[in-house]
Design a protein around this motif. Sequence first.
Motif, PDB file in Angstrom:
ATOM      1  N   TYR A  68       4.679  -1.302  -4.707  1.00 18.50           N
ATOM      2  CA  TYR A  68       4.351   0.100  -4.494  1.00 18.50           C
ATOM      3  C   TYR A  68       4.737   0.921  -5.714  1.00 18.50           C
ATOM      4  O   TYR A  68       5.484   0.484  -6.587  1.00 18.50           O
ATOM      5  CB  TYR A  68       5.084   0.633  -3.254  1.00 18.50           C
TER       6      TYR A  68
ATOM      7  N   ILE B  61      -4.206  -0.301  -1.722  1.00 15.58           N
ATOM      8  CA  ILE B  61      -5.225  -0.790  -2.647  1.00 15.58           C
ATOM      9  C   ILE B  61      -5.301  -2.308  -2.552  1.00 15.58           C
ATOM     10  O   ILE B  61      -4.275  -3.002  -2.674  1.00 15.58           O
ATOM     11  CB  ILE B  61      -4.916  -0.368  -4.096  1.00 15.58           C
TER      12      ILE B  61
ATOM     13  N   GLU C  36      -6.503   5.324   2.836  1.00 19.76           N
ATOM     14  CA  GLU C  36      -5.362   6.206   3.011  1.00 19.76           C
ATOM     15  C   GLU C  36      -4.939   6.187   4.475  1.00 19.76           C
ATOM     16  O   GLU C  36      -5.771   6.385   5.364  1.00 19.76           O
ATOM     17  CB  GLU C  36      -5.695   7.631   2.582  1.00 19.76           C
TER      18      GLU C  36
ATOM     19  N   THR D 247       0.341   6.899   2.809  1.00 23.19           N
ATOM     20  CA  THR D 247       0.280   5.915   1.730  1.00 23.19           C
ATOM     21  C   THR D 247      -1.171   5.510   1.499  1.00 23.19           C
ATOM     22  O   THR D 247      -1.948   5.386   2.446  1.00 23.19           O
ATOM     23  CB  THR D 247       1.104   4.659   2.072  1.00 23.19           C
ATOM     24  N   ARG D 248      -1.507   5.320   0.225  1.00 22.82           N
ATOM     25  CA  ARG D 248      -2.814   4.765  -0.122  1.00 22.82           C
ATOM     26  C   ARG D 248      -2.636   3.270  -0.395  1.00 22.82           C
ATOM     27  O   ARG D 248      -1.821   2.882  -1.235  1.00 22.82           O
ATOM     28  CB  ARG D 248      -3.392   5.456  -1.353  1.00 22.82           C
TER      29      ARG D 248
ATOM     30  N   GLU E  72      -9.864   0.734  -1.127  1.00 21.07           N
ATOM     31  CA  GLU E  72      -8.770   1.686  -0.942  1.00 21.07           C
ATOM     32  C   GLU E  72      -8.878   2.385   0.400  1.00 21.07           C
ATOM     33  O   GLU E  72      -9.965   2.773   0.829  1.00 21.07           O
ATOM     34  CB  GLU E  72      -8.770   2.736  -2.058  1.00 21.07           C
TER      35      GLU E  72
ATOM     36  N   VAL F  17      -6.201   0.367 -10.853  1.00 19.19           N
ATOM     37  CA  VAL F  17      -5.828   1.625 -10.211  1.00 19.19           C
ATOM     38  C   VAL F  17      -6.119   2.811 -11.131  1.00 19.19           C
ATOM     39  O   VAL F  17      -6.346   2.646 -12.314  1.00 19.19           O
ATOM     40  CB  VAL F  17      -4.329   1.621  -9.837  1.00 19.19           C
TER      41      VAL F  17
ATOM     42  N   ASP G 269       3.668   6.644  -2.800  1.00 19.37           N
ATOM     43  CA  ASP G 269       2.334   7.166  -2.535  1.00 19.37           C
ATOM     44  C   ASP G 269       1.243   6.107  -2.599  1.00 19.37           C
ATOM     45  O   ASP G 269       0.130   6.341  -2.137  1.00 19.37           O
ATOM     46  CB  ASP G 269       1.998   8.312  -3.488  1.00 19.37           C
ATOM     47  N   THR G 270       1.515   4.933  -3.162  1.00 15.10           N
ATOM     48  CA  THR G 270       0.512   3.877  -3.271  1.00 15.10           C
ATOM     49  C   THR G 270       1.168   2.526  -3.053  1.00 15.10           C
ATOM     50  O   THR G 270       2.238   2.253  -3.596  1.00 15.10           O
ATOM     51  CB  THR G 270      -0.167   3.894  -4.650  1.00 15.10           C
TER      52      THR G 270
END
Length: 383
Positions: free
Chosen positions: A337, A87, A74, A84-85, A72, A383, A348-349
């Motif tokens: 996302y 993964i 950021e 945005t994170r 992960e 996650v 955000d992800t």
Amino acid sequence: IRLLGECGESKQWYQRRVRGLSLQHDWRNGFNHSEKVWVSAHHLDHKTFHSYLTSQGPTDDKFTSKLVSDREIEVAHLESTTSTRFIAPVLSSKVTPKNNPISVDITSSGGLGAVTDGKDVLVFEGPSGNVRRTLSGHVADVECVSFFPSNKVLLTGACDMCVKIWSVEDGSCPVTLTGHTRAVTTLGMVGVGRHVVSGSLDGTIKVWVCGTQQCLSTISPQAGAINQLHVIGDQQAVSDSSALILSATERGLLSLHNTSQSSSCVFSYQHSEELTACNAVNQNTLVAGSIKGDLITLDVRNSSQPISCYKRSNYAISSIATDCNRVWCSQRDGECYTINTDTTLQCDTTLSGGDCDAVLCLVAKGGVITTTSKDRILRRYEV
């Protein structure tokens, strides 16, 4: 941002076009080899910003980055205050070497999965991706798969217009449901699985009684092909009377119907473009995706206008899944996302790993996300 306002004599809902961040798909491999990886901040209406990151940080002052863990990171774009994170997958497994994996599903525990492979379905072990068995019986390509809540039975729909029920344990197929006149494109489960639901290119939704193999009701929204459906109700409930069927159609109609009354439409919303995906955040909030990349949230108590509309790119929304109060979306440009479903609709992800290949299906259960794409690789995220 709420979609309010009028333009001339007719209402025109304003659309929130947001800036998104993209990161090189194999960024972990680049960092492990002390290489630079590209990053960009893009917007449909504004300039795109490009830069590079290393494992030590960005190469200029446009972005900031922070490694959260081995998988992960950021990333933030300072000028637009977008963050945005990203993964990376814990597993990338090529389980379908011959055909595009159109649909995938996993059990509630994530222990087993099923993915389409042409006329067959491959049942695989979730953590490893190893194929356990192949289910063969359809005479045309399988379009959709869905596990029963027991995790021991699988439902499939195909271009041969049939819905089949399989035993995952021994591979047998005791039930075949017939009645559609064109390909079956989408499936749903009512309650603990006493009833199942199928949607088809013939424009109908059928509710089936598994025990008798009879069609309980046929719903015809009169809006072209049924692209996707979702059953709203308690999956553990024994009674199926309170379940509702949400459907997204070729002609842009999003509607809610009662499972036991074919003429009972309790909600409808007409979009300007074809709707390709749908899901429910809760009993009152619905999410739909369009072929032009619109992601619309709606309140069933107010069908006159959507709550909001989010647009990241012009590529079609291929899947919408909800899990742990989060909404996950996939698009045909390879992006996956999660967004907040309040009026800010911030991403955000983002799930990395695919190299711009269209994501065909995304499923999320118990913190495990599984995706399939046109590169024929199945990816698993935790996650």
